[in-house]
Design a protein around this motif. Structure first.
Motif, PDB file in Angstrom:
ATOM      1  N   GLU A 160      16.875 -31.257  68.415  1.00  0.00           N
ATOM      2  CA  GLU A 160      16.153 -31.986  67.227  1.00  0.00           C
ATOM      3  C   GLU A 160      17.013 -31.715  65.914  1.00  0.00           C
ATOM      4  O   GLU A 160      17.135 -32.366  65.232  1.00  0.00           O
ATOM      5  CB  GLU A 160      14.886 -31.521  67.180  1.00  0.00           C
ATOM      6  CG  GLU A 160      13.565 -32.135  68.023  1.00  0.00           C
ATOM      7  CD  GLU A 160      13.649 -33.364  68.066  1.00  0.00           C
ATOM      8  OE1 GLU A 160      13.707 -34.232  67.243  1.00  0.00           O
ATOM      9  OE2 GLU A 160      13.401 -33.933  69.237  1.00  0.00           O
ATOM     10  N   LEU A 161      17.655 -30.383  65.871  1.00  0.00           N
ATOM     11  CA  LEU A 161      18.316 -29.886  64.846  1.00  0.00           C
ATOM     12  C   LEU A 161      19.646 -31.045  64.907  1.00  0.00           C
ATOM     13  O   LEU A 161      20.110 -31.623  64.056  1.00  0.00           O
ATOM     14  CB  LEU A 161      19.223 -28.543  64.971  1.00  0.00           C
ATOM     15  CG  LEU A 161      17.943 -27.462  64.720  1.00  0.00           C
ATOM     16  CD1 LEU A 161      18.633 -26.210  65.212  1.00  0.00           C
ATOM     17  CD2 LEU A 161      17.680 -27.472  63.324  1.00  0.00           C
ATOM     18  N   PHE A 162      20.391 -31.328  66.200  1.00  0.00           N
ATOM     19  CA  PHE A 162      21.456 -32.050  66.318  1.00  0.00           C
ATOM     20  C   PHE A 162      20.739 -33.650  65.722  1.00  0.00           C
ATOM     21  O   PHE A 162      21.793 -34.371  65.218  1.00  0.00           O
ATOM     22  CB  PHE A 162      21.781 -32.159  68.083  1.00  0.00           C
ATOM     23  CG  PHE A 162      22.926 -32.930  68.238  1.00  0.00           C
ATOM     24  CD1 PHE A 162      24.071 -32.544  68.488  1.00  0.00           C
ATOM     25  CD2 PHE A 162      22.648 -34.605  68.409  1.00  0.00           C
ATOM     26  CE1 PHE A 162      25.285 -32.946  68.942  1.00  0.00           C
ATOM     27  CE2 PHE A 162      23.963 -35.405  68.765  1.00  0.00           C
ATOM     28  CZ  PHE A 162      25.167 -34.605  68.950  1.00  0.00           C
ATOM     29  N   ASP A 213      29.078 -28.609  67.128  1.00  0.00           N
ATOM     30  CA  ASP A 213      29.867 -29.799  66.897  1.00  0.00           C
ATOM     31  C   ASP A 213      30.885 -29.266  66.072  1.00  0.00           C
ATOM     32  O   ASP A 213      30.994 -28.160  65.714  1.00  0.00           O
ATOM     33  CB  ASP A 213      29.230 -30.847  66.028  1.00  0.00           C
ATOM     34  CG  ASP A 213      28.775 -30.473  64.624  1.00  0.00           C
ATOM     35  OD1 ASP A 213      28.670 -29.505  64.272  1.00  0.00           O
ATOM     36  OD2 ASP A 213      28.572 -31.409  63.603  1.00  0.00           O
ATOM     37  N   LYS A 214      32.289 -30.089  66.050  1.00  0.00           N
ATOM     38  CA  LYS A 214      33.490 -29.475  65.301  1.00  0.00           C
ATOM     39  C   LYS A 214      33.791 -30.714  64.673  1.00  0.00           C
ATOM     40  O   LYS A 214      33.408 -31.838  64.691  1.00  0.00           O
ATOM     41  CB  LYS A 214      34.552 -29.693  66.633  1.00  0.00           C
ATOM     42  CG  LYS A 214      34.407 -28.266  67.580  1.00  0.00           C
ATOM     43  CD  LYS A 214      35.553 -28.118  68.616  1.00  0.00           C
ATOM     44  CE  LYS A 214      35.597 -26.944  69.304  1.00  0.00           C
ATOM     45  NZ  LYS A 214      36.695 -26.859  70.103  1.00  0.00           N
ATOM     46  N   ASP A 215      34.664 -30.077  63.744  1.00  0.00           N
ATOM     47  CA  ASP A 215      35.080 -31.012  62.507  1.00  0.00           C
ATOM     48  C   ASP A 215      36.274 -31.739  63.162  1.00  0.00           C
ATOM     49  O   ASP A 215      36.776 -31.334  64.280  1.00  0.00           O
ATOM     50  CB  ASP A 215      35.257 -30.477  61.232  1.00  0.00           C
ATOM     51  CG  ASP A 215      36.178 -29.245  61.215  1.00  0.00           C
ATOM     52  OD1 ASP A 215      37.063 -29.137  62.006  1.00  0.00           O
ATOM     53  OD2 ASP A 215      36.346 -28.327  60.300  1.00  0.00           O
ATOM     54  N   GLY A 216      37.125 -32.256  62.270  1.00  0.00           N
ATOM     55  CA  GLY A 216      38.336 -33.091  62.782  1.00  0.00           C
ATOM     56  C   GLY A 216      39.463 -32.063  62.895  1.00  0.00           C
ATOM     57  O   GLY A 216      40.424 -32.620  63.737  1.00  0.00           O
ATOM     58  N   SER A 217      39.377 -30.729  62.393  1.00  0.00           N
ATOM     59  CA  SER A 217      40.350 -29.854  62.636  1.00  0.00           C
ATOM     60  C   SER A 217      39.914 -29.118  63.992  1.00  0.00           C
ATOM     61  O   SER A 217      40.822 -28.232  64.257  1.00  0.00           O
ATOM     62  CB  SER A 217      40.569 -29.110  61.470  1.00  0.00           C
ATOM     63  OG  SER A 217      40.831 -29.683  60.337  1.00  0.00           O
ATOM     64  N   GLY A 218      38.860 -29.250  64.450  1.00  0.00           N
ATOM     65  CA  GLY A 218      38.574 -28.487  65.752  1.00  0.00           C
ATOM     66  C   GLY A 218      37.757 -27.049  65.454  1.00  0.00           C
ATOM     67  O   GLY A 218      37.394 -26.525  66.353  1.00  0.00           O
ATOM     68  N   ILE A 266      34.441 -25.264  64.587  1.00  0.00           N
ATOM     69  CA  ILE A 266      32.864 -25.294  64.573  1.00  0.00           C
ATOM     70  C   ILE A 266      32.454 -25.321  63.208  1.00  0.00           C
ATOM     71  O   ILE A 266      32.270 -24.516  62.427  1.00  0.00           O
ATOM     72  CB  ILE A 266      32.230 -24.190  65.382  1.00  0.00           C
ATOM     73  CG1 ILE A 266      32.972 -23.821  66.776  1.00  0.00           C
ATOM     74  CG2 ILE A 266      30.733 -24.214  65.454  1.00  0.00           C
ATOM     75  CD1 ILE A 266      32.474 -24.759  67.714  1.00  0.00           C
ATOM     76  N   ARG A 267      31.492 -26.553  63.278  1.00  0.00           N
ATOM     77  CA  ARG A 267      30.793 -26.884  61.790  1.00  0.00           C
ATOM     78  C   ARG A 267      29.363 -26.626  62.109  1.00  0.00           C
ATOM     79  O   ARG A 267      29.045 -25.762  61.280  1.00  0.00           O
ATOM     80  CB  ARG A 267      30.742 -28.290  61.622  1.00  0.00           C
ATOM     81  CG  ARG A 267      30.403 -28.959  60.130  1.00  0.00           C
ATOM     82  CD  ARG A 267      30.746 -30.112  60.038  1.00  0.00           C
ATOM     83  NE  ARG A 267      30.784 -30.958  61.299  1.00  0.00           N
ATOM     84  CZ  ARG A 267      31.472 -32.272  61.356  1.00  0.00           C
ATOM     85  NH1 ARG A 267      32.266 -32.771  60.302  1.00  0.00           N
ATOM     86  NH2 ARG A 267      31.453 -32.960  62.355  1.00  0.00           N
ATOM     87  N   THR A 268      28.573 -26.826  63.035  1.00  0.00           N
ATOM     88  CA  THR A 268      27.128 -26.360  63.192  1.00  0.00           C
ATOM     89  C   THR A 268      26.871 -26.054  64.777  1.00  0.00           C
ATOM     90  O   THR A 268      27.340 -26.894  65.557  1.00  0.00           O
ATOM     91  CB  THR A 268      26.204 -27.514  63.010  1.00  0.00           C
ATOM     92  OG1 THR A 268      26.708 -28.008  61.669  1.00  0.00           O
ATOM     93  CG2 THR A 268      24.883 -27.157  63.028  1.00  0.00           C
ATOM     94  N   THR A 269      26.135 -24.815  64.857  1.00  0.00           N
ATOM     95  CA  THR A 269      25.864 -24.425  66.410  1.00  0.00           C
ATOM     96  C   THR A 269      24.332 -24.655  66.535  1.00  0.00           C
ATOM     97  O   THR A 269      23.683 -24.151  65.699  1.00  0.00           O
ATOM     98  CB  THR A 269      26.174 -23.105  66.557  1.00  0.00           C
ATOM     99  OG1 THR A 269      27.657 -22.646  66.324  1.00  0.00           O
ATOM    100  CG2 THR A 269      25.710 -22.519  67.871  1.00  0.00           C
TER     101      THR A 269
END
Length: 136
Positions: A16-18, A58-63, A65-68
């Protein structure tokens, strides 16, 4: 069985967060069901989550981790039969499945056979816009 129910609830919370971030649920590793494809999730590639090992993120364009969403994707406590995940092709719906040992449990699904990834299950959870009996 209490742990299995708790695990599926924890996975649901992460999904649900995703969904809140992406507007869709992650895909499944197979059209017939399997692993959650979000370990990590990136715009250009996705990797399936190994039950009990990987972090759903998820990861951003630089690899980076943005959100766990889940620190560790849970696995069946006895590892007799892995959990299983299905998602609709458009990412609007999902189903999660587990096999409870106590066949007299009040939450056992009856009246239909729950199949995911070629295995049969007797318990599960789903996004609020579907149910366990719907074919995804």
């Amino acid at each position: 069985d209490t742990q299995r129910k708790s695990d599926l609830k924890q996975i649901q919370d992460g999904l649900e967060l995703f969904y809140g971030d992406k507007g869709k649920y992650p895909g499944a590793s197979s059209p017939t069901g399997g692993l959650i494809e979000a370990c990590p999730f990136a715009q250009d590639s996705v990797s399936p989550c190994a039950w009990g090992k990987d972090s759903m993120a998820d990861k951003d364009g630089s690899g980076n981790i943005r959100t766990t969403y889940l620190q560790r994707v849970p696995e069946d406590p006895k590892n007799n039969l892995e959990y299983c995940y299905k998602a609709s092709g458009d990412g609007a719906k999902y189903q999660l499945f587990a096999k409870l040992e106590n066949t007299n449990d009040a939450n056992i699904v009856t009246g239909t056979i729950l199949v995911c990834g070629g295995n049969t299950y007797n318990f599960g959870a789903a996004s609020s816009n579907t149910n366990l009996k719907e074919t995804l």
